[in-house]
Design an enzyme around this catalytic site. Structure first.
Site, short mmCIF file in Angstrom:
data_model
loop_
_atom_site.label_atom_id
_atom_site.label_comp_id
_atom_site.label_asym_id
_atom_site.label_seq_id
_atom_site.Cartn_x
_atom_site.Cartn_y
_atom_site.Cartn_z
N CYS A 78 0.82 -1.21 0.00
CA CYS A 78 0.00 0.00 0.00
C CYS A 78 0.86 1.27 0.00
O CYS A 78 1.45 1.59 -1.03
CB CYS A 78 -0.99 -0.06 1.15
SG CYS A 78 -2.48 0.88 0.80
N HIS A 169 -3.15 -5.42 1.72
CA HIS A 169 -2.41 -5.69 2.96
C HIS A 169 -2.37 -7.19 3.28
O HIS A 169 -3.20 -7.66 4.07
CB HIS A 169 -3.07 -4.96 4.13
CG HIS A 169 -2.92 -3.48 4.07
ND1 HIS A 169 -1.95 -2.80 4.76
CD2 HIS A 169 -3.61 -2.55 3.38
CE1 HIS A 169 -2.05 -1.52 4.51
NE2 HIS A 169 -3.04 -1.33 3.67
N GLU A 171 -0.51 -8.73 5.20
CA GLU A 171 -0.17 -8.94 6.62
C GLU A 171 -1.41 -8.91 7.51
O GLU A 171 -1.35 -9.28 8.68
CB GLU A 171 0.86 -7.90 7.08
CG GLU A 171 0.34 -6.49 7.34
CD GLU A 171 0.04 -5.69 6.08
OE1 GLU A 171 0.17 -6.24 4.96
OE2 GLU A 171 -0.37 -4.52 6.20
N1 GLN Z 1 -3.71 6.29 1.27
C1 GLN Z 1 -2.37 6.05 1.75
C2 GLN Z 1 -1.35 6.90 1.00
O1 GLN Z 1 -1.68 7.45 0.00
C3 GLN Z 1 -2.01 4.59 1.67
C4 GLN Z 1 -2.97 3.76 2.51
C5 GLN Z 1 -2.39 2.51 3.09
O2 GLN Z 1 -1.17 2.32 3.14
N2 GLN Z 1 -3.24 1.68 3.61
O3 GLN Z 1 -0.25 7.03 1.42
#
Ligand code: GLN
Length: 192
Positions: A78, A169, A171
């Site tokens: 992410c 995610h 994890e």
């Molecule tokens: N929206 C976050 C970003 O742009 C990422 C979200 C996440 O890591 N769950 O940094």
């Protein structure tokens, strides 16, 4: 084998717990000296802007790039995937620029609630459980990169050599398949 987890902010504890469940030694990374002796690094989810600022302020930005360019394995989930991308949009943001992908931050909107979906993954016969939290969308994947999983026709897990980026995610589920795949990438180097 020892895996460092960037421990600035975000869900680094969940990554360490997953590594522990696979009997892999892990360490928290907050300073350049923490990179010594690591075989791989995990860049967890969280807020990529905050994480990027920390990397720049603590002098970790260039050592992390060097780690990857020297053949070290990095798994970005992410926000971590956003840090790995060569191009970040919505808004434009600096990054480690290690993986030839373009990502759109908060690509599914800015909702705080998480969404669990099941999608196709090339190394798992059954559908893969994916937890999305304010996830980015991978808009472009460069030539030569491998798309390993998709959700609604969009790439959500991409590999470039020993670099792996997930917009979800792994994890946060009980499924360690993606982790095992990443550990396999590390093994290739450890044995080399
Ligand atoms: N929206 C976050 C970003 O742009 C990422 C979200 C996440 O890591 N769950 O940094």
């Amino acid at each position: 084998m020892k895996v460092g987890v960037l421990a600035v902010q975000g869900d680094f504890e969940a990554h360490r717990a997953m590594l522990g469940s696979l009997a892999v030694d892990s360490a928290e990374v907050r300073a350049v000296a923490d990179l010594d002796g690591l075989d791989a690094i995990v860049l967890p989810g969280g807020e990529s802007t905050t994480q990027l600022k920390f990397l720049q302020e603590e002098g970790l930005f260039h050592p992390l790039r060097k780690f990857a360019l020297d053949g070290g394995a990095i798994f970005g989930t992410c926000a971590g995937a956003i840090l790995l991308a060569t191009e970040v949009l919505n808004p434009v943001q600096d990054s480690l620029a290690l993986m030839d992908i373009t990502v759109l931050r908060n690509g599914y909107g800015r909702q705080l609630s998480s969404e669990v979906r099941f999608g196709h993954c090339s190394f798992k016969p059954a559908p893969l459980e994916m937890v999305f939290i304010r996830a980015p969308i991978i808009q472009r994947v460069g030539p030569g990169l491998e798309v390993l999983a998709e959700d609604a026709g969009r790439p959500v897990l991409v590999r470039q050599g020993r670099l792996l980026a997930a917009t979800f995610h792994p994890e946060l589920t009980g499924d360690s398949t993606v982790y095992s795949f990443f550990l396999g990438l590390i093994g290739e180097r450890v044995q080399a």
